[in-house]
Design a protein around this motif. Structure first.
Motif, mmCIF file in Angstrom:
data_model
loop_
_atom_site.group_PDB
_atom_site.id
_atom_site.type_symbol
_atom_site.label_atom_id
_atom_site.label_comp_id
_atom_site.label_asym_id
_atom_site.label_seq_id
_atom_site.Cartn_x
_atom_site.Cartn_y
_atom_site.Cartn_z
ATOM 1 N N GLU A 65 -17.398 4.742 -10.485
ATOM 2 C CA GLU A 65 -17.101 5.882 -11.359
ATOM 3 C C GLU A 65 -15.690 6.433 -11.177
ATOM 4 O OE1 GLU A 65 -19.742 9.058 -11.900
ATOM 5 O OE2 GLU A 65 -21.568 7.859 -11.853
ATOM 6 N N GLY A 66 -15.074 6.189 -10.025
ATOM 7 C CA GLY A 66 -13.792 6.808 -9.723
ATOM 8 C C GLY A 66 -12.590 5.994 -10.170
ATOM 9 N N VAL A 67 -11.413 6.580 -9.953
ATOM 10 C CA VAL A 67 -10.137 5.924 -10.218
ATOM 11 C C VAL A 67 -9.526 5.543 -8.877
ATOM 12 C CG1 VAL A 67 -7.815 6.175 -11.163
ATOM 13 C CG2 VAL A 67 -9.756 7.243 -12.330
ATOM 14 N N ARG A 68 -9.113 4.305 -8.735
ATOM 15 C CA ARG A 68 -8.517 3.836 -7.485
ATOM 16 C C ARG A 68 -7.010 4.085 -7.508
ATOM 17 N NH1 ARG A 68 -11.744 -1.993 -6.868
ATOM 18 N NH2 ARG A 68 -13.626 -1.284 -7.946
ATOM 19 N N ILE A 69 -6.568 5.022 -6.703
ATOM 20 C CA ILE A 69 -5.132 5.332 -6.610
ATOM 21 C C ILE A 69 -4.535 4.441 -5.519
ATOM 22 C CG2 ILE A 69 -3.395 7.106 -6.179
ATOM 23 C CD1 ILE A 69 -5.450 9.202 -7.005
ATOM 24 N N ARG A 70 -3.748 3.471 -5.932
ATOM 25 C CA ARG A 70 -3.152 2.526 -4.984
ATOM 26 C C ARG A 70 -1.710 2.852 -4.658
ATOM 27 N NH1 ARG A 70 -6.489 -1.953 -4.561
ATOM 28 N NH2 ARG A 70 -8.085 -2.133 -6.192
ATOM 29 N N ARG A 71 -1.134 3.806 -5.381
ATOM 30 C CA ARG A 71 0.288 4.086 -5.203
ATOM 31 C C ARG A 71 0.575 5.529 -5.557
ATOM 32 N NH1 ARG A 71 5.567 2.301 -8.420
ATOM 33 N NH2 ARG A 71 4.370 3.158 -10.159
ATOM 34 N N GLY A 72 1.532 6.115 -4.833
ATOM 35 C CA GLY A 72 2.038 7.428 -5.166
ATOM 36 C C GLY A 72 3.544 7.363 -5.322
ATOM 37 N N VAL A 73 4.085 8.125 -6.267
ATOM 38 C CA VAL A 73 5.531 8.147 -6.479
ATOM 39 C C VAL A 73 6.017 9.586 -6.394
ATOM 40 C CG1 VAL A 73 5.633 6.037 -7.857
ATOM 41 C CG2 VAL A 73 5.198 8.216 -8.988
ATOM 42 N N ALA A 74 7.198 9.761 -5.818
ATOM 43 C CA ALA A 74 7.847 11.065 -5.744
ATOM 44 C C ALA A 74 9.048 11.055 -6.672
ATOM 45 C CB ALA A 74 8.275 11.377 -4.314
ATOM 46 N N LEU A 75 9.166 12.102 -7.494
ATOM 47 C CA LEU A 75 10.233 12.168 -8.482
ATOM 48 C C LEU A 75 10.963 13.493 -8.401
ATOM 49 C CD1 LEU A 75 7.360 11.094 -10.142
ATOM 50 C CD2 LEU A 75 9.208 10.114 -11.494
ATOM 51 N N ALA A 76 12.235 13.472 -8.792
ATOM 52 C CA ALA A 76 13.044 14.693 -8.872
ATOM 53 C C ALA A 76 14.082 14.495 -9.956
ATOM 54 C CB ALA A 76 13.709 15.004 -7.536
ATOM 55 N N GLY A 77 14.215 15.473 -10.824
ATOM 56 C CA GLY A 77 15.197 15.362 -11.890
ATOM 57 C C GLY A 77 14.975 14.175 -12.794
ATOM 58 N N GLY A 78 13.737 13.754 -12.958
ATOM 59 C CA GLY A 78 13.424 12.624 -13.823
ATOM 60 C C GLY A 78 13.643 11.271 -13.193
ATOM 61 N N LYS A 79 14.033 11.236 -11.922
ATOM 62 C CA LYS A 79 14.291 9.963 -11.233
ATOM 63 C C LYS A 79 13.318 9.776 -10.077
ATOM 64 C CE LYS A 79 19.256 10.049 -12.279
ATOM 65 N NZ LYS A 79 20.636 10.048 -11.695
ATOM 66 N N ALA A 80 12.950 8.527 -9.841
ATOM 67 C CA ALA A 80 12.057 8.201 -8.734
ATOM 68 C C ALA A 80 12.834 8.249 -7.425
ATOM 69 C CB ALA A 80 11.445 6.829 -8.934
ATOM 70 N N LEU A 81 12.353 9.037 -6.466
ATOM 71 C CA LEU A 81 12.981 9.141 -5.153
ATOM 72 C C LEU A 81 12.329 8.220 -4.134
ATOM 73 C CD1 LEU A 81 13.428 12.981 -4.584
ATOM 74 C CD2 LEU A 81 15.195 11.327 -5.189
ATOM 75 N N ALA A 82 11.008 8.082 -4.233
ATOM 76 C CA ALA A 82 10.287 7.341 -3.202
ATOM 77 C C ALA A 82 8.976 6.829 -3.784
ATOM 78 C CB ALA A 82 10.012 8.236 -1.992
ATOM 79 N N GLU A 83 8.451 5.825 -3.133
ATOM 80 C CA GLU A 83 7.168 5.242 -3.526
ATOM 81 C C GLU A 83 6.356 4.964 -2.274
ATOM 82 O OE1 GLU A 83 5.701 0.922 -5.116
ATOM 83 O OE2 GLU A 83 7.360 1.878 -6.205
#
Length: 390
Positions: A65-83
């Motif tokens: 029933e759930g969603v598998r979150i395999r990745r997280g991303v950090a963003l600032a000012g519309g740009k990806a900072l980290a994954e």
């Protein structure tokens, strides 16, 4: 007389009961609420908790029933900072499962009823208890009037305001924080799919998590100038912020993403505090879950921490019911679980600190530091493991 009374039929109490019933322990569960709680705050199930839940026969149903979150991303000012990837945190469950607490409880309750139909008693409010050294007597009120239960052991999973903890005089170490958050669930129009996203804004962090049914949860850290800062109650926060429209506007200003306020299905605010019980074992009574430790919801460790309490306690209770001496195991349980709660509280403090409002100069330094650390594979892996409670 049952072998064990469990006070509280939230996610931890239901799970504890299922574990014991599987081992042939006679269990009765007392719950004050007449019907399950429909409102869901907790959504994240970490890999160690998934492994524990699988032991109770509900792992596959939850994952389905759930969603598998395999990745997280950090963003600032519309740009990806980290994954951050969770691929390496667990061979069996390389993800965080996102599922509303209401559905998690429903699946646990179904499993409980399969194992012991009639074990759950709803609408029972605790009014007193006594431990004479041989058994614990529980006094309560139900729709039928005053009732009394007794068992050799009582396990209290009755939440942050735990009547059992209060009645037993178990003290807590308490700390309140200035942080406040507003969150809501909306139709997902981001394109992030199953990824989690953290937006590192100077006004305060915005967190975004996928939910089943093409929904997404948004969590906004409120700043000092926000309408809800310092508000005493969730309903007051929602009213003063202009409900879902205010949250949608805040998300747009801090992230650039448009969310449709008309699709809102849940809106709530929360403050943050820590409550750590000074002990978990008092004679023939043991407190677990939120009754023993309340930590910040940021990072989603509280519910998981309770399940791990239950997983550690279940074999000790089973042994005690069979007449074995559990003096040393129960001491070890209390020591290790209190230590785990303290560790979770410290991690939650770090999570909150990273999301607080900052002036531009300090924000740039923080974001560069996060980007730099995330670029080091060993550091990235270590942080992922700590975040997922390994």
């Amino acid at each position: 007389m049952p072998d064990v009374l469990i006070i509280g039929a939230g996610p931890v109490g239901l799970y504890m009961a299922a574990l014991l019933l599987q081992e042939g322990v006679d269990v009765q569960v007392l719950e004050q609420r007449s019907t399950p709680e429909a409102h869901s705050r907790a959504i994240g199930i970490h890999p160690p908790a998934l492994a524990a839940l699988a032991r109770a026969g509900v792992g596959e149903a939850l994952i389905a029933e759930g969603v598998r979150i395999r990745r997280g991303v950090a963003l600032a000012g519309g740009k990806a900072l980290a994954e951050m990837t969770f691929a390496g945190v667990s061979a069996r469950f390389p993800f965080i499962l996102s599922l509303p607490q209401g559905r998690t409880e429903a699946l646990l309750e179904r499993r409980l009823n399969d194992l012991g139909d009639g074990a759950l008693h709803r609408g029972v409010r605790l009014t007193g208890l006594s431990d004479d050294g041989g058994q614990v007597t529980v006094e309560a009120v139900s729709r039928f009037g005053a009732v009394r239960y007794a068992a050799p052991l009582v396990l209290a999973a009755d939440g942050v305001r735990s009547p059992v903890r209060t009645l037993r005089g178990i003290g807590v170490r308490a700390r309140d924080y200035p942080d406040r958050y507003l969150m809501g669930d909306f139709a997902d129009q981001t394109g992030f799919g199953p990824d989690a996203a953290l937006f590192l804004s100077g006004e305060g962090i915005v967190e975004s998590f996928p939910l089943p049914g093409q929904l997404r949860r948004w969590v906004v850290r409120l700043g000092a100038g926000d309408c809800a800062a310092g508000a005493p109650a969730a309903d007051d926060v929602a009213q003063r912020c202009g409900d879902a429209g205010w949250l949608a506007q805040c998300v747009r200003e801090r992230t650039g993403f448009e969310i449709d306020a008309g699709t809102n299905s849940m809106l709530s605010s929360f403050g943050v505090r820590t409550r750590l019980a000074r002990r978990m074992v008092a004679g023939r009574i043991v407190v677990i879950g939120d009754a023993a430790h309340e930590v910040s919801p940021i990072g989603g460790q509280g519910m998981n921490l309770g399940w791990l309490d239950a997983a550690a306690l279940a074999p000790i209770v089973t042994a005690a019911v069979r007449g074995e001496d559990v003096t040393d195991p129960i001491k070890t349980f209390e020591r290790t679980r209190l230590k785990a709660a303290g560790r979770a509280a410290r991690q939650a403090e770090i999570n909150m600190a990273l999301g607080r409002p900052l002036p531009d100069r300090l924000l740039a330094l923080r974001n560069r530091a996060i980007s730099g650390v995330a670029a080091v594979p060993a550091a990235n892996s270590m942080i992922a493991r700590r975040f997922t409670m390994h």
